[in-house]
Design a protein around this motif. Sequence first.
Motif, PDB file in Angstrom:
ATOM      1  N   HIS A   5      52.671  64.085 -86.976  1.00  0.00           N
ATOM      2  CA  HIS A   5      52.131  63.607 -88.258  1.00  0.00           C
ATOM      3  C   HIS A   5      51.027  64.537 -88.773  1.00  0.00           C
ATOM      4  CE1 HIS A   5      54.396  60.062 -87.227  1.00  0.00           C
ATOM      5  NE2 HIS A   5      53.681  59.900 -86.151  1.00  0.00           N
ATOM      6  N   PRO A   6      51.376  65.757 -89.161  1.00  0.00           N
ATOM      7  CA  PRO A   6      50.349  66.716 -89.596  1.00  0.00           C
ATOM      8  C   PRO A   6      49.612  66.239 -90.846  1.00  0.00           C
ATOM      9  CG  PRO A   6      52.553  67.499 -90.147  1.00  0.00           C
ATOM     10  CD  PRO A   6      52.730  66.312 -89.263  1.00  0.00           C
ATOM     11  N   ARG A   7      48.350  66.637 -90.964  1.00  0.00           N
ATOM     12  CA  ARG A   7      47.508  66.244 -92.084  1.00  0.00           C
ATOM     13  C   ARG A   7      47.642  67.232 -93.243  1.00  0.00           C
ATOM     14  NH1 ARG A   7      47.254  62.078 -89.571  1.00  0.00           N
ATOM     15  NH2 ARG A   7      45.359  60.935 -89.060  1.00  0.00           N
ATOM     16  N   HIS A   8      47.569  66.696 -94.449  1.00  0.00           N
ATOM     17  CA  HIS A   8      47.418  67.521 -95.631  1.00  0.00           C
ATOM     18  C   HIS A   8      45.948  67.474 -96.044  1.00  0.00           C
ATOM     19  CE1 HIS A   8      51.703  68.159 -95.981  1.00  0.00           C
ATOM     20  NE2 HIS A   8      51.895  66.863 -95.816  1.00  0.00           N
ATOM     21  N   LEU A   9      45.640  67.957 -97.214  1.00  0.00           N
ATOM     22  CA  LEU A   9      44.256  67.964 -97.690  1.00  0.00           C
ATOM     23  C   LEU A   9      43.783  66.526 -97.922  1.00  0.00           C
ATOM     24  CD1 LEU A   9      41.853  69.695 -98.660  1.00  0.00           C
ATOM     25  CD2 LEU A   9      42.822  69.579-100.962  1.00  0.00           C
ATOM     26  N   ILE A  10      42.689  66.132 -97.278  1.00  0.00           N
ATOM     27  CA  ILE A  10      42.123  64.786 -97.433  1.00  0.00           C
ATOM     28  C   ILE A  10      40.912  64.877 -98.353  1.00  0.00           C
ATOM     29  CG2 ILE A  10      40.991  62.864 -96.242  1.00  0.00           C
ATOM     30  CD1 ILE A  10      42.691  63.463 -93.827  1.00  0.00           C
ATOM     31  N   PRO A  11      40.837  64.065 -99.414  1.00  0.00           N
ATOM     32  CA  PRO A  11      39.721  64.142-100.354  1.00  0.00           C
ATOM     33  C   PRO A  11      38.380  63.938 -99.663  1.00  0.00           C
ATOM     34  CG  PRO A  11      41.489  62.785-101.245  1.00  0.00           C
ATOM     35  CD  PRO A  11      41.835  63.060 -99.824  1.00  0.00           C
ATOM     36  N   ARG A  39      35.813  62.609-100.825  1.00  0.00           N
ATOM     37  CA  ARG A  39      35.140  61.359-101.179  1.00  0.00           C
ATOM     38  C   ARG A  39      35.296  60.268-100.119  1.00  0.00           C
ATOM     39  NH1 ARG A  39      39.601  61.594-104.666  1.00  0.00           N
ATOM     40  NH2 ARG A  39      41.177  59.980-104.351  1.00  0.00           N
ATOM     41  N   SER A  40      36.303  60.421 -99.254  1.00  0.00           N
ATOM     42  CA  SER A  40      36.513  59.398 -98.218  1.00  0.00           C
ATOM     43  C   SER A  40      35.866  59.764 -96.893  1.00  0.00           C
ATOM     44  CB  SER A  40      38.015  59.179 -97.998  1.00  0.00           C
ATOM     45  OG  SER A  40      38.616  60.329 -97.417  1.00  0.00           O
ATOM     46  N   ARG A  41      35.279  60.954 -96.788  1.00  0.00           N
ATOM     47  CA  ARG A  41      34.662  61.406 -95.539  1.00  0.00           C
ATOM     48  C   ARG A  41      33.221  60.920 -95.474  1.00  0.00           C
ATOM     49  NH1 ARG A  41      38.261  61.489 -92.638  1.00  0.00           N
ATOM     50  NH2 ARG A  41      38.826  60.005 -94.228  1.00  0.00           N
ATOM     51  N   LEU A  42      33.067  59.648 -95.188  1.00  0.00           N
ATOM     52  CA  LEU A  42      31.761  58.986 -95.220  1.00  0.00           C
ATOM     53  C   LEU A  42      31.574  58.150 -93.963  1.00  0.00           C
ATOM     54  CD1 LEU A  42      32.062  57.568 -98.863  1.00  0.00           C
ATOM     55  CD2 LEU A  42      30.632  59.517 -98.181  1.00  0.00           C
ATOM     56  N   GLU A  83      39.440  55.441-100.250  1.00  0.00           N
ATOM     57  CA  GLU A  83      39.487  56.496-101.261  1.00  0.00           C
ATOM     58  C   GLU A  83      40.032  56.024-102.594  1.00  0.00           C
ATOM     59  OE1 GLU A  83      42.444  59.677-101.124  1.00  0.00           O
ATOM     60  OE2 GLU A  83      43.072  58.948 -99.164  1.00  0.00           O
ATOM     61  N   THR A  84      40.852  54.954-102.599  1.00  0.00           N
ATOM     62  CA  THR A  84      41.410  54.439-103.856  1.00  0.00           C
ATOM     63  C   THR A  84      41.247  52.930-104.027  1.00  0.00           C
ATOM     64  OG1 THR A  84      43.567  54.317-102.766  1.00  0.00           O
ATOM     65  CG2 THR A  84      43.122  56.280-104.097  1.00  0.00           C
ATOM     66  N   GLY A  85      40.640  52.247-103.052  1.00  0.00           N
ATOM     67  CA  GLY A  85      40.530  50.795-103.149  1.00  0.00           C
ATOM     68  C   GLY A  85      41.866  50.104-102.993  1.00  0.00           C
ATOM     69  N   THR A  86      42.695  50.617-102.089  1.00  0.00           N
ATOM     70  CA  THR A  86      44.068  50.144-101.921  1.00  0.00           C
ATOM     71  C   THR A  86      44.198  49.247-100.694  1.00  0.00           C
ATOM     72  OG1 THR A  86      44.954  52.127-102.990  1.00  0.00           O
ATOM     73  CG2 THR A  86      46.449  50.921-101.522  1.00  0.00           C
ATOM     74  N   LEU A  87      45.004  48.204-100.812  1.00  0.00           N
ATOM     75  CA  LEU A  87      45.346  47.350 -99.681  1.00  0.00           C
ATOM     76  C   LEU A  87      46.673  47.795 -99.082  1.00  0.00           C
ATOM     77  CD1 LEU A  87      44.542  43.845-101.212  1.00  0.00           C
ATOM     78  CD2 LEU A  87      43.190  45.045 -99.487  1.00  0.00           C
ATOM     79  N   MET A  88      46.739  47.853 -97.763  1.00  0.00           N
ATOM     80  CA  MET A  88      48.004  48.099 -97.073  1.00  0.00           C
ATOM     81  C   MET A  88      48.513  46.769 -96.538  1.00  0.00           C
ATOM     82  SD  MET A  88      48.921  50.518 -93.770  1.00  0.00           S
ATOM     83  CE  MET A  88      49.390  52.015 -94.657  1.00  0.00           C
ATOM     84  N   ALA A 107      40.931  57.253 -95.575  1.00  0.00           N
ATOM     85  CA  ALA A 107      42.039  57.901 -96.258  1.00  0.00           C
ATOM     86  C   ALA A 107      43.373  57.263 -95.891  1.00  0.00           C
ATOM     87  CB  ALA A 107      42.065  59.391 -95.897  1.00  0.00           C
ATOM     88  N   TYR A 108      44.387  57.570 -96.690  1.00  0.00           N
ATOM     89  CA  TYR A 108      45.730  57.044 -96.463  1.00  0.00           C
ATOM     90  C   TYR A 108      46.252  57.425 -95.078  1.00  0.00           C
ATOM     91  CZ  TYR A 108      46.363  55.506-101.285  1.00  0.00           C
ATOM     92  OH  TYR A 108      46.252  54.835-102.474  1.00  0.00           O
ATOM     93  N   GLU A 109      46.002  58.673 -94.667  1.00  0.00           N
ATOM     94  CA  GLU A 109      46.499  59.126 -93.376  1.00  0.00           C
ATOM     95  C   GLU A 109      45.987  58.240 -92.244  1.00  0.00           C
ATOM     96  OE1 GLU A 109      46.710  62.660 -96.104  1.00  0.00           O
ATOM     97  OE2 GLU A 109      45.347  60.993 -95.772  1.00  0.00           O
ATOM     98  N   GLU A 110      44.748  57.791 -92.358  1.00  0.00           N
ATOM     99  CA  GLU A 110      44.169  56.950 -91.313  1.00  0.00           C
ATOM    100  C   GLU A 110      44.769  55.549 -91.329  1.00  0.00           C
ATOM    101  OE1 GLU A 110      39.869  59.241 -91.419  1.00  0.00           O
ATOM    102  OE2 GLU A 110      40.362  57.701 -92.888  1.00  0.00           O
ATOM    103  N   ALA A 111      45.159  55.083 -92.507  1.00  0.00           N
ATOM    104  CA  ALA A 111      45.828  53.781 -92.584  1.00  0.00           C
ATOM    105  C   ALA A 111      47.193  53.839 -91.894  1.00  0.00           C
ATOM    106  CB  ALA A 111      45.987  53.355 -94.043  1.00  0.00           C
TER     107      ALA A 111
END
Length: 223
Positions: free
Chosen positions: A34-40, A42-45, A134-139, A169-173
């Motif tokens: 599961h390689p990572r792409h560019l993570i914004p 704004r979520s690195r907090l 990063e987007t206020g999204t529910l999974m 980030a989405y990748e972490e979800a």
Amino acid sequence: MSKQSILTAIRRGLKRGPLPEHQAVMLQRRMTEHPRHLIPARSRLPHAQQVDLFVRNVEKEFGSVARVADMEAVPGAVADYLAAQNLPGSLIMAPHPELRAIPWSTRPLLEIRQGRAEATDAVSIQHAFAGIAETGTLMLPSSPQRPVTLNLLADTEIAVLRASAIVGAYEEAWDKLRAEIGAMPRNVMLITGPSRSADIEQTLELGAHGPRRLHVVLVEDAA
């Protein structure tokens, strides 16, 4: 038709035999690592700031959030929201163990039914698996404990989410989903705010394909 027969038919159509070994190894590694792409950025907090970012993004996308100290405070938050929106106290709730353990009897005016939603249900209560800051999204992965119909049929959806389940980030979800559920569910819904559309004359219409209201009850269980 089996997976192997489907792949064989595709290879036949492409006039191609089995992949060379080095290509097969490369593809297998890609699927397992599961390689990572560019993570914004704004979520690195720190996590507390990720929770605050999640709340801001939910509200920016026309949703609302009530932050409560623990699960025992959820019935009061739900009752307060319904009263503020002049909504009925009759609810359809996901039969998730965490939701079933909530002391709903502290608010006897709430009438709660568990199971799948019907077209006549006005308000649903769903158990949120994760929040993405990063987007206020529910999974919301589907399961018998999280019926998909609760995300689609009711005019108002209330999601109960633990702060500890919020990631940056989405990748972490997706990492969390693989680690805690394992096999990919039949359906995974990613919900950012209420349903909406601007397809007709570019006029924003809430509730176009699902709930017109999304309210998150955020349980502050994170350190």
